[in-house]
Design a protein around this motif. Structure first.
Motif, PDB file in Angstrom:
ATOM      1  N   LEU A   1      12.426  29.029   1.264  1.00 18.76           N
ATOM      2  CA  LEU A   1      11.387  29.666   2.075  1.00 18.76           C
ATOM      3  C   LEU A   1      10.511  30.593   1.230  1.00 18.76           C
ATOM      4  O   LEU A   1       9.400  30.930   1.627  1.00 18.76           O
ATOM      5  CB  LEU A   1      12.028  30.468   3.217  1.00 18.76           C
ATOM      6  CG  LEU A   1      12.779  29.659   4.291  1.00 18.76           C
ATOM      7  CD1 LEU A   1      13.467  30.589   5.274  1.00 18.76           C
ATOM      8  CD2 LEU A   1      11.830  28.711   5.020  1.00 18.76           C
ATOM      9  N   TRP A   2      11.031  31.020   0.085  1.00 12.59           N
ATOM     10  CA  TRP A   2      10.279  31.883  -0.815  1.00 12.59           C
ATOM     11  C   TRP A   2       9.677  31.045  -1.945  1.00 12.59           C
ATOM     12  O   TRP A   2      10.259  30.040  -2.352  1.00 12.59           O
ATOM     13  CB  TRP A   2      11.178  32.967  -1.411  1.00 12.59           C
ATOM     14  CG  TRP A   2      11.343  34.172  -0.532  1.00 12.59           C
ATOM     15  CD1 TRP A   2      10.682  35.359  -0.632  1.00 12.59           C
ATOM     16  CD2 TRP A   2      12.224  34.331   0.585  1.00 12.59           C
ATOM     17  NE1 TRP A   2      11.081  36.237   0.350  1.00 12.59           N
ATOM     18  CE2 TRP A   2      12.033  35.618   1.118  1.00 12.59           C
ATOM     19  CE3 TRP A   2      13.144  33.479   1.202  1.00 12.59           C
ATOM     20  CZ2 TRP A   2      12.736  36.093   2.206  1.00 12.59           C
ATOM     21  CZ3 TRP A   2      13.846  33.943   2.302  1.00 12.59           C
ATOM     22  CH2 TRP A   2      13.641  35.239   2.793  1.00 12.59           C
ATOM     23  N   PRO A   3       8.554  31.472  -2.492  1.00 12.22           N
ATOM     24  CA  PRO A   3       7.973  30.724  -3.624  1.00 12.22           C
ATOM     25  C   PRO A   3       8.854  30.867  -4.868  1.00 12.22           C
ATOM     26  O   PRO A   3       9.531  31.883  -5.054  1.00 12.22           O
ATOM     27  CB  PRO A   3       6.611  31.396  -3.835  1.00 12.22           C
ATOM     28  CG  PRO A   3       6.770  32.772  -3.248  1.00 12.22           C
ATOM     29  CD  PRO A   3       7.722  32.620  -2.094  1.00 12.22           C
TER      30      PRO A   3
ATOM     31  N   LYS B   1      14.604  37.404  -6.010  1.00  6.89           N
ATOM     32  CA  LYS B   1      15.740  38.228  -5.585  1.00  6.89           C
ATOM     33  C   LYS B   1      15.869  38.229  -4.062  1.00  6.89           C
ATOM     34  O   LYS B   1      16.971  38.097  -3.523  1.00  6.89           O
ATOM     35  CB  LYS B   1      15.537  39.652  -6.110  1.00  6.89           C
ATOM     36  CG  LYS B   1      16.525  40.681  -5.597  1.00  6.89           C
ATOM     37  CD  LYS B   1      16.174  42.054  -6.153  1.00  6.89           C
ATOM     38  CE  LYS B   1      17.045  43.145  -5.553  1.00  6.89           C
ATOM     39  NZ  LYS B   1      16.681  44.485  -6.075  1.00  6.89           N
ATOM     40  N   GLU B   2      14.756  38.373  -3.356  1.00  6.95           N
ATOM     41  CA  GLU B   2      14.786  38.424  -1.895  1.00  6.95           C
ATOM     42  C   GLU B   2      15.302  37.120  -1.290  1.00  6.95           C
ATOM     43  O   GLU B   2      15.939  37.135  -0.229  1.00  6.95           O
ATOM     44  CB  GLU B   2      13.375  38.726  -1.355  1.00  6.95           C
ATOM     45  CG  GLU B   2      12.853  40.110  -1.669  1.00  6.95           C
ATOM     46  CD  GLU B   2      12.339  40.257  -3.089  1.00  6.95           C
ATOM     47  OE1 GLU B   2      12.058  41.393  -3.497  1.00  6.95           O
ATOM     48  OE2 GLU B   2      12.215  39.213  -3.784  1.00  6.95           O
ATOM     49  N   ALA B   3      15.048  36.020  -1.958  1.00 10.04           N
ATOM     50  CA  ALA B   3      15.518  34.721  -1.459  1.00 10.04           C
ATOM     51  C   ALA B   3      17.042  34.654  -1.496  1.00 10.04           C
ATOM     52  O   ALA B   3      17.688  34.248  -0.519  1.00 10.04           O
ATOM     53  CB  ALA B   3      14.918  33.597  -2.299  1.00 10.04           C
ATOM     54  N   TYR B   4      17.622  35.067  -2.630  1.00  8.73           N
ATOM     55  CA  TYR B   4      19.086  35.082  -2.742  1.00  8.73           C
ATOM     56  C   TYR B   4      19.702  36.074  -1.767  1.00  8.73           C
ATOM     57  O   TYR B   4      20.731  35.793  -1.133  1.00  8.73           O
ATOM     58  CB  TYR B   4      19.504  35.452  -4.167  1.00  8.73           C
ATOM     59  CG  TYR B   4      19.300  34.361  -5.186  1.00  8.73           C
ATOM     60  CD1 TYR B   4      20.149  33.253  -5.239  1.00  8.73           C
ATOM     61  CD2 TYR B   4      18.275  34.439  -6.115  1.00  8.73           C
ATOM     62  CE1 TYR B   4      19.966  32.256  -6.178  1.00  8.73           C
ATOM     63  CE2 TYR B   4      18.082  33.450  -7.071  1.00  8.73           C
ATOM     64  CZ  TYR B   4      18.934  32.361  -7.095  1.00  8.73           C
ATOM     65  OH  TYR B   4      18.764  31.371  -8.030  1.00  8.73           O
ATOM     66  N   GLN B   5      19.113  37.262  -1.648  1.00 12.12           N
ATOM     67  CA  GLN B   5      19.667  38.283  -0.760  1.00 12.12           C
ATOM     68  C   GLN B   5      19.677  37.805   0.691  1.00 12.12           C
ATOM     69  O   GLN B   5      20.652  38.043   1.418  1.00 12.12           O
ATOM     70  CB  GLN B   5      18.866  39.580  -0.892  1.00 12.12           C
ATOM     71  CG  GLN B   5      19.124  40.313  -2.209  1.00 12.12           C
ATOM     72  CD  GLN B   5      18.287  41.576  -2.328  1.00 12.12           C
ATOM     73  OE1 GLN B   5      17.138  41.637  -1.873  1.00 12.12           O
ATOM     74  NE2 GLN B   5      18.861  42.601  -2.937  1.00 12.12           N
ATOM     75  N   SER B   6      18.626  37.151   1.111  1.00 11.73           N
ATOM     76  CA  SER B   6      18.570  36.652   2.488  1.00 11.73           C
ATOM     77  C   SER B   6      19.614  35.571   2.719  1.00 11.73           C
ATOM     78  O   SER B   6      20.321  35.576   3.740  1.00 11.73           O
ATOM     79  CB  SER B   6      17.175  36.094   2.789  1.00 11.73           C
ATOM     80  OG  SER B   6      16.194  37.100   2.667  1.00 11.73           O
ATOM     81  N   ALA B   7      19.744  34.644   1.780  1.00 10.12           N
ATOM     82  CA  ALA B   7      20.693  33.542   1.932  1.00 10.12           C
ATOM     83  C   ALA B   7      22.134  34.037   1.897  1.00 10.12           C
ATOM     84  O   ALA B   7      22.955  33.677   2.754  1.00 10.12           O
ATOM     85  CB  ALA B   7      20.455  32.504   0.830  1.00 10.12           C
ATOM     86  N   PHE B   8      22.468  34.870   0.906  1.00 12.71           N
ATOM     87  CA  PHE B   8      23.832  35.386   0.789  1.00 12.71           C
ATOM     88  C   PHE B   8      24.156  36.347   1.933  1.00 12.71           C
ATOM     89  O   PHE B   8      25.293  36.401   2.409  1.00 12.71           O
ATOM     90  CB  PHE B   8      24.025  36.084  -0.552  1.00 12.71           C
ATOM     91  CG  PHE B   8      24.129  35.147  -1.742  1.00 12.71           C
ATOM     92  CD1 PHE B   8      23.668  33.847  -1.675  1.00 12.71           C
ATOM     93  CD2 PHE B   8      24.674  35.591  -2.936  1.00 12.71           C
ATOM     94  CE1 PHE B   8      23.749  32.989  -2.759  1.00 12.71           C
ATOM     95  CE2 PHE B   8      24.763  34.741  -4.034  1.00 12.71           C
ATOM     96  CZ  PHE B   8      24.298  33.437  -3.948  1.00 12.71           C
ATOM     97  N   GLY B   9      23.157  37.106   2.374  1.00 15.12           N
ATOM     98  CA  GLY B   9      23.371  38.036   3.483  1.00 15.12           C
ATOM     99  C   GLY B   9      23.683  37.312   4.781  1.00 15.12           C
ATOM    100  O   GLY B   9      24.502  37.770   5.591  1.00 15.12           O
ATOM    101  N   PHE B  10      23.062  36.172   4.983  1.00 13.69           N
ATOM    102  CA  PHE B  10      23.300  35.364   6.177  1.00 13.69           C
ATOM    103  C   PHE B  10      24.761  34.919   6.249  1.00 13.69           C
ATOM    104  O   PHE B  10      25.419  35.075   7.291  1.00 13.69           O
ATOM    105  CB  PHE B  10      22.362  34.151   6.162  1.00 13.69           C
ATOM    106  CG  PHE B  10      22.713  33.096   7.163  1.00 13.69           C
ATOM    107  CD1 PHE B  10      22.597  33.328   8.524  1.00 13.69           C
ATOM    108  CD2 PHE B  10      23.158  31.848   6.742  1.00 13.69           C
ATOM    109  CE1 PHE B  10      22.931  32.345   9.453  1.00 13.69           C
ATOM    110  CE2 PHE B  10      23.487  30.863   7.662  1.00 13.69           C
ATOM    111  CZ  PHE B  10      23.373  31.113   9.013  1.00 13.69           C
TER     112      PHE B  10
END
Length: 420
Positions: free
Chosen positions: A370-372, A381-390
């Motif tokens: 979802l992130w470029p 970083k935000e892409a990994y944080q969102s996925a791992f946080g989920f």
């Protein structure tokens, strides 16, 4: 334990053949974490395609579990695993010669199907040859062999890439699977109880009883999500994370994954031994496992919130060690249910775990996508944080469910009048 077999025979004829099969199963499971950059470069894969490709192993693995449980309780575990390992060998060969994403998806799916019995056949065989109180330790030993496979899939595979490519790695894996199949078929002795036959209707009723039992559903959500989160990250997304957020080069990334795999081996052995010894003191293995899964969740929170390099090595080593604690629950299930249900109850649990891995591993890729991209094959970083946080949120909810159900069960036991 059968007194007619010496310790040496038990090791050479039971432990070693099954350990070899599970070693190769785990090697095939996690090797894409190191090979991912090569697969992306050669086939121009997006993050979601890479996630789906790697997760196809877990989909076919999961689909096989319920039929496998019935087969393991009805027929010889060694024959079933020997045959399926040949299917895995075909899958590894298909993967090695594939020229498209779909070729690799099919090949990896066949590998998943072929290795689907490696752990469960071992667990079933152990219930036939060993006393119930020995199962946590023996399960830990066989799982540690899988950890050695995970070790092989890191720095040793990275070193092998200097003399061959990812295709050569899978060609070698295919040949080793044929060797493992022959070893199991020729060395493992038959146990008379493996010939015990129930009607298919009776076997299905046993399976229905497992899925309708509240004890099974007390354990399964937390175990399912803990194990699936651990394997989803370790078998694929840990490698890209270490490069993108940890700032590691390919070789350093492979060595860090090696440490994670070593910690996993230690976790399997320590948790299995600890569960056996604490049970003698009245401490239930189920509580040891739940406590370890809580620590595992705390470590994931650190990975999400503090991805700085200072924390990188010790946190990921802890991730590898405590990621193993959910597996103790398999021994808990084997001890709780009658021995003739051992194959079905373990594969029922495995079904849930591997369905969850397929969903989570591909979902992580979808969320990251979802992130470029920062650059081809590298993510924010935000892409990994969102996925791992989920996936961490799902584990926390499952822990709350387990605590509630365990407390209710314990209270009922306390209040229930003793029968005379």
């Amino acid at each position: 334990m059968d007194p007619s077999l010496t310790r040496r025979h038990l090791f050479l004829c039971i432990l070693f053949p099954f350990a070899l099969g599970y070693y190769l199963s785990y090697l095939a499971r996690v090797v894409n974490a190191v090979l991912a950059p090569d697969l992306v470069a050669d086939l121009s894969l997006e993050a979601d395609t890479l996630g789906l490709l790697t997760a196809s192993y877990f989909f076919t693995f999961a689909v096989a579990q319920l039929p496998l449980g019935i087969l393991l309780d009805r027929y010889s575990p060694r024959k079933i695993e020997s045959l399926l390992l040949l299917v895995a060998a075909v899958g590894a060969l298909w993967f090695a010669i594939g020229n498209s994403a779909w070729d690799l998806i099919i090949g990896r799916g066949l590998i998943g199907l072929g290795v689907s019995a490696c752990l469960m056949a071992a667990f079933k065989t152990f219930t036939l040859w060993f006393k119930p109180e020995k199962l946590p330790l023996l399960n830990g030993v066989i799982l540690a062999s899988g950890g050695v496979g995970a070790i092989t899939a890191t720095a040793p595979v990275q070193a092998a890439l200097t003399i061959t490519d990812w295709r050569g790695v899978f060609l070698l894996l295919s040949g080793l699977m044929v060797v493992a199949s022959a070893t199991l078929f020729l060395l493992v002795p038959e146990h008379t109880e493996t010939q015990h036959k129930e009607t298919l209707r009776a076997q299905l009723q046993g399976l229905r009883a497992i899925f309708s039992d509240r004890f099974f559903w007390m354990i399964s959500p937390l175990t399912m999500l803990s194990q699936s989160s651990f394997i989803s990250i370790q078998s694929l997304w840990a490698g890209p994370w270490l490069q993108d957020l940890g700032g590691l080069e390919r070789t350093a990334m492979a060595h860090t994954l090696l440490l994670v795999a070593c910690a996993m081996v230690a976790g399997f052995l320590v948790m299995g031994t600890l569960a056996e010894r604490l049970s003698r003191l009245g401490v239930e293995p189920i509580l040891l496992s739940a406590g370890g899964m809580l620590v595992f969740q705390c470590l994931q929170l650190l990975i999400i919130l503090v991805p700085e390099q200072n924390w990188l090595t010790p946190v990921w080593i802890g991730f590898g060690f405590f990621g193993t604690t959910g597996i103790v629950q398999y021994a808990v299930l084997s001890q709780h249910y009658p021995r003739h249900l051992a194959g079905r109850v373990n594969t029922a649990m495995n079904l849930l775990v591997f369905v969850a891995i397929f969903i989570l591993q591909s979902s992580i890729g979808a969320v990251i996508n979802l992130w470029p991209q920062v650059s081809p094959g590298h993510y924010l970083k935000e892409a990994y944080q969102s996925a791992f946080g989920f996936i961490l949120t799902l584990q926390l909810l499952a822990l709350i469910w387990f605590a509630r159900e365990y407390r209710c069960r314990h209270r009922k036991k306390t209040l229930k009048p003793k029968m005379t």
